[in-house]
Design an enzyme around this catalytic site. Structure first.
Site, PDB file in Angstrom:
ATOM      1  N   ASP A 273     -12.343  16.770  -9.772  1.00 41.38           N
ATOM      2  CA  ASP A 273     -11.219  15.899  -9.463  1.00 41.38           C
ATOM      3  C   ASP A 273     -10.118  16.778  -8.865  1.00 41.38           C
ATOM      4  O   ASP A 273     -10.124  17.997  -9.042  1.00 41.38           O
ATOM      5  CB  ASP A 273     -10.748  15.256 -10.777  1.00 41.38           C
ATOM      6  CG  ASP A 273      -9.715  14.166 -10.548  1.00 41.38           C
ATOM      7  OD1 ASP A 273      -9.741  13.561  -9.469  1.00 41.38           O
ATOM      8  OD2 ASP A 273      -8.890  13.930 -11.440  1.00 41.38           O
TER       9      ASP A 273
ATOM     10  N   LYS B 141      17.415   7.245   1.941  1.00 41.17           N
ATOM     11  CA  LYS B 141      16.172   8.021   1.978  1.00 41.17           C
ATOM     12  C   LYS B 141      15.009   7.047   2.054  1.00 41.17           C
ATOM     13  O   LYS B 141      15.100   5.911   1.562  1.00 41.17           O
ATOM     14  CB  LYS B 141      16.065   8.945   0.769  1.00 41.17           C
ATOM     15  CG  LYS B 141      15.234   8.422  -0.378  1.00 41.17           C
ATOM     16  CD  LYS B 141      14.915   9.508  -1.397  1.00 41.17           C
ATOM     17  CE  LYS B 141      14.140   8.927  -2.552  1.00 41.17           C
ATOM     18  NZ  LYS B 141      14.888   8.082  -3.453  1.00 41.17           N
TER      19      LYS B 141
ATOM     20  N   ASP C 181     -10.070  13.219 -15.454  1.00 44.51           N
ATOM     21  CA  ASP C 181      -9.088  12.951 -16.515  1.00 44.51           C
ATOM     22  C   ASP C 181      -8.830  11.473 -16.730  1.00 44.51           C
ATOM     23  O   ASP C 181      -8.257  11.087 -17.734  1.00 44.51           O
ATOM     24  CB  ASP C 181      -7.766  13.674 -16.226  1.00 44.51           C
ATOM     25  CG  ASP C 181      -7.187  13.315 -14.855  1.00 44.51           C
ATOM     26  OD1 ASP C 181      -7.755  12.418 -14.196  1.00 44.51           O
ATOM     27  OD2 ASP C 181      -6.188  13.922 -14.450  1.00 44.51           O
TER      28      ASP C 181
ATOM     29  N   ASP D 286     -13.047   8.227 -14.217  1.00 44.04           N
ATOM     30  CA  ASP D 286     -13.996   9.347 -14.186  1.00 44.04           C
ATOM     31  C   ASP D 286     -15.078   9.225 -15.256  1.00 44.04           C
ATOM     32  O   ASP D 286     -16.067   9.957 -15.218  1.00 44.04           O
ATOM     33  CB  ASP D 286     -13.256  10.675 -14.397  1.00 44.04           C
ATOM     34  CG  ASP D 286     -12.233  10.942 -13.308  1.00 44.04           C
ATOM     35  OD1 ASP D 286     -12.586  10.788 -12.126  1.00 44.04           O
ATOM     36  OD2 ASP D 286     -11.086  11.293 -13.626  1.00 44.04           O
TER      37      ASP D 286
END
EC number: 7.2.2.13
Length: 1031
Positions: free
Chosen positions: A382, A512, A725, A729
């Site tokens: 990963d 922003k 994690d 997975d």
């Protein structure tokens, strides 16, 4: 488009899968049904609810946004679909797990040995009035050894997989729903398809829901997709892929910002999480490589034992022995072949390595996983948190028409830039004011980079960067108090706030957001502190910089400001942000760019390089964007310098990708594969990708695709390690030969699915684990060759006893003293032997060719060193009997008279008479001497077992546990024969110290012989000596 009638026909079917055609009822076995279910779960997620018109969806589920479901429909749906809960898998009872440890693998061989011992004793008890108790003792000891070792292994592995329990922890407890026009709070398990649910910041999503109203909702999808940034939700259908679209929120993910209303479209096992849970718990991980090796070893030992036993059964019958006697011989030979102490030795060696690895941040859940990591040939890693730091960091800035590298060191000792630039000062100030992140309280003594913050990853990165570069951000904000704000949303892609100016009555507007969105609202740009018109040549420079930073896989944000005229916006002006703003959002002044990335861990490039030199292929498998994935892959060396993808070649040649020739495509050693390409990929196509490319990155992958990639690697014959994690997975972690979960950032689900946990979440720790795994495989070979060598001097006395009728040179109890006494500590001490210098330079072992126990090991242990040891034992045996009057030539054929209890006047070679008691005393003394000689020659065997190729003078004697093992076996041998009571119980006798000496020349011979053998190995690699003796 589905009609309302569809709902009834669905029942509890998994509507993610393709609808099955109706056919005649067919009886399907439970095994086939489970297999079909698993195959269905492996398919890509398919659903249409996110693309349907809202009216059709409401009609299909018989619900409305004003009233929700009626109680009648809720009751019907509950009865039809069941509770909104995950179905627990079948648990293996604890007693079954215990029995597997007690009767599986090597244990079974020892149980068979014990049963044969009891059987042999039974025959003796029926036949003789005073039966020899040796077989009974041996059977009892073997049983005790198996029970103790089995209990120890069961205890070590008692933390078995609890995957579904971890999923249960993720299930939300309550949900706010609309039913019969009333908002009510219910247990989340009571949610049904069609329920209108309300979600707010901090809630856990109670089911898979279609968003119908949304106010700035962001969800944390990291456990499902691996994306660390919170994902914004919206009512719009934005993507065909249900995982990518913004109008779906998934069961058990967390709402981290905003509010929303949704319609439940999937519950329980049919949710995305439910499918992953069932996929993970339904997968079998198969036998570990070390389990297969031990199985192979058992076959060899059993084959040798049965061959010798049957051969000598036939020989003894042919020689005229009674059939009962012949069967006792058969049992004796088989039992003598069983290395009683080896099961305990292997278990202890693996446990010691597991403890060693725990100190290096690798926590092993299953003992056999220790060696599996050493056999690994492919690591599917990963990205986020494993290869990278899982911490967004400002990497570059662009201002004054230059790209500048950011200094994020705590003491600002990194690459310096012009902090005196007025543009930089304005950019830093705007970045400080725009960031909404804040440091958590009570962290004054904590370093800036280690401080915990509230706010998302990008905001936190800006906060820490400005704090380090400029100073106290909270002071800047306090001096420039925020008056109003337009939060970031997925439509505008910018965030605006208006602040009071320090030492002025005017206001400063700061913005922003996505650079292109910010730039289109600007008419000027600040260069070297001067505001200049935004001309085409400057925009071109900006575009190049934006492309360059984006190409590095960095997340780029644009910043601008605008000083609001004091005459139009005097102090106390009431700013409006709802509907029509009463302040300008055009004609602003562009300041520059900040780009962020989750940087690679410092130790990872070196770790990847070590993997490459060790012949291990590292594949990145991530849910992140291909550009980011590729940039990190290049940064850590997964895509090495000089290697190109097809896209890189096309870019370099300035031609379209489709125009590349086959030769040009073949020259691309690296590739970045988008998850969309894997959606309907055939096994053959995936195999081709895995074979044709040495450096591979898979991006935007789903849990099912990660699983497909692992299975593809395993089809190539690879031993696959997978790191992960997230919940996404867990299927791949379970399917892999060894699953490695993250200890810090890892979810409970991934930790339970894995075989090993990295306590520091660092990829470099895996490489340490690989080295330890390879080392334990080498050291297990050394332990086994050491242990098996003494089998020949243990078996040969019995064979000589049968074939040549000599007095028994070595008793059964004495064999136990060797296998479970003097040999145990030295065999275990080899687990502490340091690596030979080539351990991480060689390719991973081939599971088919490179066996733990092979013909060469058996040949060396039995046919070479073992024969020398047996010769040493007989040499001592014949010397002692000769000293006592029985010359070697006189002993052959003497057995029947020697063992005759009624014969009390047996003459020796010199005519002296010997009673039965006297003969048995000298026989026990000879057996003690034989035992002692084995210990003496095992000194040399232990020393030569330290290395397989290097000279002892290269390896040295720095293994102090092994040095202690030499002392221990000697001291134990002396203790057993010289301690009154102990020697009587074990049928040993105290003997002259001079009788320790006959074995010494043979010990020296073994050492010199093996030094010469290893010298020839090193001098002629690949030569005859290596082919015949290198184990």
């Amino acid at each position: 488009m589905a009609d309302p009638g569809d709902l009834e026909s669905r029942g509890k079917a998994d509507s993610y899968s393709v609808a099955e055609k109706k056919s005649a009822p067919k009886k399907i076995s439970k095994k086939n049904a489970n297999k079909a279910k698993l195959e269905d779960l492996k398919k890509e997620l398919e659903m249409t609810e996110h693309s349907m018109k809202l009216e059709s969806l409401l009609s299909m589920y018989e619900t409305s946004l004003e009233k929700g479901l009626s109680e009648n429909i809720v009751a019907r749906n509950l009865e039809r679909d069941g509770l909104n809960a995950l179905t627990p898998p079948k648990q293996t009872p604890e007693w079954v797990k215990f029995c597997k440890q007690m009767f599986g693998g090597f244990s079974m061989l020892l149980w068979i040995g014990a049963i044969l011992c009891f059987f042999a004793f039974g025959i003796r008890a029926v036949r003789d009035t005073n039966p020899n108790m040796d077989e009974l003792y041996l059977g009892i000891v073997l049983s005790v050894v198996v029970i103790i070792t089995g209990c120890f292994s069961y205890y070590q592995e008692s933390k078995s997989s609890k995957i579904m329990e971890s999923f249960k922890k993720m299930i939300p407890q309550e949900a706010l729903v609309l039913r019969d026009g009333k908002k009510i709070t219910i247990n989340a398990e009571q949610c049904v398809v069609g329920d209108v649910v309300f979600v707010k910041f901090g809630d856990r999503i109670p089911a898979d829901i279609r968003i119908v109203e949304c106010k700035g909702l962001k969800v944390d999808n990291s456990s499902l997709t691996g994306e660390s940034e919170p994902q914004s939700r919206a009512v719009d259908f934005t993507h065909e892929n249900p995982i990518e679209t913004k109008n779906l929120a998934f069961f058990s993910t967390n709402a981290v910002e905003g509010t929303a209303t949704g319609i439940v479209v999937r519950i329980g096992d049919n949710t995305v999480m439910g499918r992953i849970a069932n996929l993970a718990s339904g997968l079998g991980s198969g036998k570990t490589p070390i389990a297969l090796e031990i199985e192979h070893f058992i076959h060899i030992v059993t084959g040798v034992a049965v061959f010798l036993g049957v051969s000598f059964l036939i020989i003894s019958l042919a020689m005229g022995y009674h059939w009962l006697e012949a069967i006792i011989f058969l049992i004796g030979i088989i039992v003598a072949n069983v290395p009683e102490g080896l099961l305990a030795t292997v278990t202890v060696c693996l446990t010691l390595t597991a403890k060693k690895m725990a100190k290096k941040n690798c926590l092993v859940k299953h003992l056999e996983a220790v060696e599996t990591l050493g056999s690994t040939s492919v690591i599917c890693s990963d990205k986020t948190g494993t290869l990278t730091q899982n911490r967004m960091t400002v990497a570059h800035m662009w201002f004054d028409k230059m790209i500048v590298e950011a200094d994020t060191t705590e003491d600002q000792s990194g690459i310096a830039h012009d902090k005196g630039s007025l543009t930089w000062k304005s950019l830093a100030k705007v970045a400080a004011l725009c960031s909404r992140a804040e440091f958590k309280p009570n962290q004054n003594d904590v370093a800036v980079l280690r401080k915990e913050c509230t706010g998302d990853a990008s905001e936190t990165a800006i906060l820490k960067f400005v704090e380090l570069s400029v100073g106290n951000v909270m002071d800047i904000r306090a001096k420039n108090k925020k008056v109003t704000e337009i939060p970031f949303n997925s439509t505008n892609k910018y965030q605006v706030s208006v602040h009071e100016q320090e030492n002025s009555s005017g206001y400063l507007l700061v913005m922003k957001g996505a650079p292109e969105k910010v730039l289109e609202r600007c008419s000027t740009i600040l260069i070297n502190g001067e505001e200049q018109p935004l001309k085409d040549d400057v925009i071109e420079i900006y575009n190049k910089a934006y492309d360059e930073l984006g190409g590095l896989g960095e997340r780029v944000l644009g910043f601008c400001h605008y000083y609001l005229p004091v005459d139009q916006y005097p102090k106390g002006f009431l700013f409006k942000t709802e509907e029509e703003q009463n302040f300008p959002l055009e004609g602003l002044c562009f300041l520059g760019l900040l780009s962020m990335i989750d940087p690679p861990r410092a130790a990872v490039p070196d770790a990847v390089s070590k993997c490459r030199s060790a012949g291990i292929k590292v594949i990145m498998v991530t849910g992140d964007h291909p550009i980011t994935a590729k940039a990190i892959a290049k940064g850590v060396g997964i895509i090495s310098e000089g290697n190109e993808c097809e896209e890189d070649i096309a870019l370099r040649l300035n031609i379209p990708l489709e125009d590349l020739s086959e030769d040009q495509k073949k020259s691309a050693k690296a590739c970045v594969i988008h998850g969309a390409k894997l959606k309907d990929i055939k096994n053959e196509e995936l195999d081709k990708i895995l074979c044709d490319h040495t450096e591979i990155v898979f991006a935007r992958t789903s849990p099912q695709q990660k699983l497909i990639i692992v299975e593809g690697c395993q089809r190539q014959g690879a031993i696959v390690a997978v790191t992960g994690d997230g919940v996404n997975d867990s299927p791949a972690l379970k399917k892999a030969d060894i699953g490695v979960a993250m200890g810090i950032a890892g979810s409970d689900v991934s930790k339970q699915a894995a075989d090993m946990i990295l306590l520091d979440d660092n990829f470099a720790s895996i490489v340490t684990g690989v080295e330890e795994g390879r080392l334990i495989f080498d050291n297990l070979k050394k332990s086994i060759v050491y242990t098996l060598t003494s089998n020949i001097p243990e078996i040969s006395p019995f064979l000589m006893f049968i074939l040549f009728g000599i007095p028994l040179p070595l008793g059964t109890i004495t064999i136990l003293c060797i296998d479970l006494g003097t040999d145990m500590v030295p065999a275990i001490s080899l687990a502490y032997e340091k690596a030979e210098s080539d351990i991480m330079k060689r390719h991973p072992r081939n599971p088919i060719r490179d066996k733990l126990v092979n013909e060469r090991l058996i040949s060396l242990a039995y046919g070479q060193i073992g024969m020398m040891q047996a010769t040493a034992g007989f040499f001592t045996y014949f010397i002692i009997l000769a000293e006592n009057g029985f010359l070697p030539s006189y002993l052959f054929g003497l057995r029947s008279q020697w063992d005759d209890m009624s014969n009390n006047n047996l003459l020796d070679s010199f005519g002296s008479e010997w009673t039965y008691f006297q003969r048995k005393e000298i026989e026990l003394t000879c057996q003690t001497a034989f035992f002692t000689t084995i210990v003496v020659v095992q000194w040399a065997d232990l020393i030569i077992s330290k290395t397989r190729r290097l000279s002892l003078f290269q390896q040295g004697m720095t293994n102090w546990f092994l040095n202690f093992g030499l002392f221990f076996e000697t001291a134990l041998a002396a203790f057993l024969q010289y301690t009154p009571g102990v020697n009587t119980g074990l049928r040993l006798r105290p003997m002259n110290f001079t009788w320790w000496l006959p074995g010494l020349p043979f010990s020296l011979l073994i050492f010199v012989y093996d030094e010469i053998r290893r010298y020839l190995l090193r001098k002629n690699p690949g030569g005859w000596v290596e082919k015949e003796t290198y184990y």
